[in-house]
Design a protein around this motif. Sequence first.
Motif, PDB file in Angstrom:
ATOM      1  N   ARG A  70       0.842  -1.198   0.000  1.00 26.55           N
ATOM      2  CA  ARG A  70       0.000   0.000   0.000  1.00 26.55           C
ATOM      3  C   ARG A  70       0.879   1.251   0.000  1.00 26.55           C
ATOM      4  O   ARG A  70       0.697   2.166  -0.799  1.00 26.55           O
ATOM      5  CB  ARG A  70      -0.890   0.012   1.251  1.00 26.55           C
ATOM      6  N   ASP A  71       1.867   1.253   0.874  1.00 28.36           N
ATOM      7  CA  ASP A  71       2.690   2.453   1.006  1.00 28.36           C
ATOM      8  C   ASP A  71       3.577   2.669  -0.213  1.00 28.36           C
ATOM      9  O   ASP A  71       3.850   3.807  -0.603  1.00 28.36           O
ATOM     10  CB  ASP A  71       3.518   2.381   2.293  1.00 28.36           C
ATOM     11  N   ALA A  72       4.024   1.562  -0.809  1.00 26.34           N
ATOM     12  CA  ALA A  72       4.862   1.681  -2.018  1.00 26.34           C
ATOM     13  C   ALA A  72       4.036   2.291  -3.150  1.00 26.34           C
ATOM     14  O   ALA A  72       4.503   3.185  -3.884  1.00 26.34           O
ATOM     15  CB  ALA A  72       5.405   0.317  -2.422  1.00 26.34           C
ATOM     16  N   ILE A  73       2.804   1.842  -3.302  1.00 30.33           N
ATOM     17  CA  ILE A  73       1.920   2.393  -4.350  1.00 30.33           C
ATOM     18  C   ILE A  73       1.638   3.867  -4.053  1.00 30.33           C
ATOM     19  O   ILE A  73       1.768   4.739  -4.919  1.00 30.33           O
ATOM     20  CB  ILE A  73       0.597   1.588  -4.430  1.00 30.33           C
ATOM     21  N   ALA A  74       1.314   4.159  -2.813  1.00 32.00           N
ATOM     22  CA  ALA A  74       0.951   5.536  -2.442  1.00 32.00           C
ATOM     23  C   ALA A  74       2.118   6.495  -2.670  1.00 32.00           C
ATOM     24  O   ALA A  74       1.918   7.632  -3.127  1.00 32.00           O
ATOM     25  CB  ALA A  74       0.495   5.579  -0.997  1.00 32.00           C
ATOM     26  N   ALA A  75       3.332   6.030  -2.369  1.00 29.08           N
ATOM     27  CA  ALA A  75       4.500   6.916  -2.511  1.00 29.08           C
ATOM     28  C   ALA A  75       4.671   7.339  -3.967  1.00 29.08           C
ATOM     29  O   ALA A  75       4.933   8.519  -4.264  1.00 29.08           O
ATOM     30  CB  ALA A  75       5.753   6.205  -2.011  1.00 29.08           C
ATOM     31  N   VAL A  76       4.519   6.381  -4.886  1.00 25.48           N
ATOM     32  CA  VAL A  76       4.688   6.745  -6.307  1.00 25.48           C
ATOM     33  C   VAL A  76       3.512   7.611  -6.769  1.00 25.48           C
ATOM     34  O   VAL A  76       3.693   8.577  -7.518  1.00 25.48           O
ATOM     35  CB  VAL A  76       4.845   5.489  -7.198  1.00 25.48           C
ATOM     36  N   CYS A  77       2.315   7.288  -6.311  1.00 21.17           N
ATOM     37  CA  CYS A  77       1.147   8.118  -6.689  1.00 21.17           C
ATOM     38  C   CYS A  77       1.361   9.559  -6.232  1.00 21.17           C
ATOM     39  O   CYS A  77       1.050  10.503  -6.959  1.00 21.17           O
ATOM     40  CB  CYS A  77      -0.138   7.549  -6.089  1.00 21.17           C
ATOM     41  N   ASP A  78       1.923   9.716  -5.040  1.00 22.89           N
ATOM     42  CA  ASP A  78       2.192  11.079  -4.551  1.00 22.89           C
ATOM     43  C   ASP A  78       3.220  11.780  -5.441  1.00 22.89           C
ATOM     44  O   ASP A  78       3.112  12.982  -5.687  1.00 22.89           O
ATOM     45  CB  ASP A  78       2.676  11.041  -3.093  1.00 22.89           C
ATOM     46  N   GLU A  79       4.194  11.022  -5.918  1.00 25.40           N
ATOM     47  CA  GLU A  79       5.180  11.627  -6.837  1.00 25.40           C
ATOM     48  C   GLU A  79       4.502  12.057  -8.133  1.00 25.40           C
ATOM     49  O   GLU A  79       4.797  13.126  -8.675  1.00 25.40           O
ATOM     50  CB  GLU A  79       6.296  10.620  -7.155  1.00 25.40           C
ATOM     51  N   ILE A  80       3.590  11.224  -8.618  1.00 25.22           N
ATOM     52  CA  ILE A  80       2.869  11.581  -9.857  1.00 25.22           C
ATOM     53  C   ILE A  80       2.080  12.863  -9.620  1.00 25.22           C
ATOM     54  O   ILE A  80       2.114  13.792 -10.421  1.00 25.22           O
ATOM     55  CB  ILE A  80       1.925  10.437 -10.311  1.00 25.22           C
ATOM     56  N   LEU A  81       1.399  12.927  -8.482  1.00 19.91           N
ATOM     57  CA  LEU A  81       0.568  14.108  -8.186  1.00 19.91           C
ATOM     58  C   LEU A  81       1.425  15.354  -7.992  1.00 19.91           C
ATOM     59  O   LEU A  81       0.975  16.473  -8.268  1.00 19.91           O
ATOM     60  CB  LEU A  81      -0.296  13.852  -6.942  1.00 19.91           C
ATOM     61  N   ALA A  82       2.664  15.166  -7.562  1.00 23.01           N
ATOM     62  CA  ALA A  82       3.557  16.316  -7.376  1.00 23.01           C
ATOM     63  C   ALA A  82       4.213  16.713  -8.697  1.00 23.01           C
ATOM     64  O   ALA A  82       5.025  17.639  -8.736  1.00 23.01           O
ATOM     65  CB  ALA A  82       4.608  15.980  -6.334  1.00 23.01           C
ATOM     66  N   GLY A  83       3.900  15.989  -9.763  1.00 21.14           N
ATOM     67  CA  GLY A  83       4.435  16.337 -11.083  1.00 21.14           C
ATOM     68  C   GLY A  83       5.859  15.862 -11.303  1.00 21.14           C
ATOM     69  O   GLY A  83       6.531  16.280 -12.242  1.00 21.14           O
ATOM     70  N   LYS A  84       6.335  14.931 -10.454  1.00 25.07           N
ATOM     71  CA  LYS A  84       7.737  14.501 -10.571  1.00 25.07           C
ATOM     72  C   LYS A  84       7.959  13.481 -11.681  1.00 25.07           C
ATOM     73  O   LYS A  84       9.098  13.192 -12.034  1.00 25.07           O
ATOM     74  CB  LYS A  84       8.190  13.899  -9.234  1.00 25.07           C
ATOM     75  N   LEU A  85       6.862  12.903 -12.176  1.00 25.69           N
ATOM     76  CA  LEU A  85       7.024  11.829 -13.175  1.00 25.69           C
ATOM     77  C   LEU A  85       6.307  12.183 -14.485  1.00 25.69           C
ATOM     78  O   LEU A  85       5.897  11.292 -15.234  1.00 25.69           O
ATOM     79  CB  LEU A  85       6.477  10.512 -12.592  1.00 25.69           C
ATOM     80  N   ASP A  86       6.198  13.467 -14.746  1.00 26.04           N
ATOM     81  CA  ASP A  86       5.397  13.901 -15.902  1.00 26.04           C
ATOM     82  C   ASP A  86       5.872  13.316 -17.234  1.00 26.04           C
ATOM     83  O   ASP A  86       5.083  13.154 -18.158  1.00 26.04           O
ATOM     84  CB  ASP A  86       5.386  15.436 -15.999  1.00 26.04           C
ATOM     85  N   ASP A  87       7.174  13.012 -17.330  1.00 24.66           N
ATOM     86  CA  ASP A  87       7.683  12.499 -18.609  1.00 24.66           C
ATOM     87  C   ASP A  87       7.515  10.983 -18.742  1.00 24.66           C
ATOM     88  O   ASP A  87       8.083  10.369 -19.636  1.00 24.66           O
ATOM     89  CB  ASP A  87       9.160  12.887 -18.774  1.00 24.66           C
ATOM     90  N   GLN A  88       6.729  10.390 -17.859  1.00 25.02           N
ATOM     91  CA  GLN A  88       6.556   8.929 -17.886  1.00 25.02           C
ATOM     92  C   GLN A  88       5.222   8.499 -18.490  1.00 25.02           C
ATOM     93  O   GLN A  88       4.881   7.318 -18.458  1.00 25.02           O
ATOM     94  CB  GLN A  88       6.667   8.371 -16.452  1.00 25.02           C
TER      95      GLN A  88
END
Length: 465
Positions: A70-88
């Motif tokens: 759960r936490d591993a999924i949430a951590a990446v989702c938070d990165e997506i929401l913060a715009g850190k993975l926009d080029d993915q």
Amino acid sequence: MSFRIEKDTMGEVQVPADKYWGAQTERSRNNFKIGPAASMPHEIVAGFAYLKKAAAYANHELGVLPVEKRDAIAAVCDEILAGKLDDQFPLVIWQTGSGTQSNMNVNEVVANRAQVLAGGKIGEGEPVLKANDDVNKSQSSNDTFPTGMHIAAYKAVVEITIPGVEKLRDTLKKKSEEFMNVVKIGRTHLMDATPLTLGQELSGYVAQLNHGLKALRNTLSHLAEVALGGTAVGTGLNTPKGYDVVVAKYIAEFTGHPFVTAENKFEALAAHDAIVETHGALKQLAVALNKIANDIRMLASGPRSGIGEILIPENEPGSSIMPGKVNPTQCEALTMVAAQVMGNDVAITIGGTQGHYELNVFKPLMAANFLQSARLIGDACVSFEEHCAIGIEPNYARIKELVDNSLMLVTALNTKIGYYKAAEIAQTAHKNNSTLKETAIALGYVTAEQFDEWVKPEEMVGSLK
Ligand SMILES: O=C(O)C[C@H](O)C(=O)O
């Protein structure tokens, strides 16, 4: 460019080594080279990040996903929401109509990024997360894409469209109150009619926007329903008991908006009437804005050969060849936006008809067009307010000249001398290029005193609020 090998059920695929996406994303990239500029809107990707995180929390709460996952999924989702993975997220709108490839794009990125965050290497060792089994747990594209679409659409309407329209509405309301006593000539069929005030005219625009906003808000409860929990066909296969309600609760918590589980999951997967419904209200607003912008540019036309009853801000040189010319550019932008929204409504209407049995397969088209409309209306209203509406001023001299010259003031005489005699006065004055007063007296229908007493433009405008 260096590559790594990713696998899916169909075999091996080469993927750029520096990207987190996997085999299914890469296949979509290769198979749908259609309009590279038509990227899947970033709001949809964000919608997926919210729902994947919510799904992870619901799965954990209901005992089917360990807390580390759960936490591993949430951590990446938070990165997506913060715009850190926009080029993915390289995929385009023109892909599978269920949005499966975009769903898998998110699943793959979350799984591979989690591997790296855990200190591992993509494709090596025991995976921290499996894209289909963990990140996509209790989900199908068929319920995730509509959920992401509703999250994105709701947020865009509430956070961009409504505040933009309200800003313009508020300024027009102020102007309407300010100019409530400015008597001007009315026009019907684009021809001279009886007078009204500039404030009354503007109040009509305010009411249009208020009705548009009301129509939009009325649709929000349907848009707040999320499909998640329906999985493949609406039955909820492969979900733990109670999952649909719990996952909607987390979506509401993470987004801050009142999302609830859809009343009927078959409807939520197979029909996108909520999108059609809300976009219908966006179209209503587009129609209103088109009328407002058209009126304003015609009222401001001139400066020497037009109607010229109002002045609007002069923002830029209008012409590359005609020196000193200034054009009503904000009105042009706003009416173009209105046209685009009306066009989008056609696409969305057609998209809405494409639900075959258990699935609508025009989801990406509907989502992209909807989000474009919602953003365009919000942004265009702000632009129009800041660069046009805020600076509207009456051109008092021109307004008076046109009122004084108007033949339709004669309407005030209907109740005194009858319609036919009043018409004769107007027609004769028009033919002889004389004033109404001169003509009325010359025809012997009224005295000068009677004319002055009966034909008062300021008493022809009804009650002023
Ligand atoms: O991708 C899925 O989860 C389902 C797919 O859209 C399908 O119904 O074939």
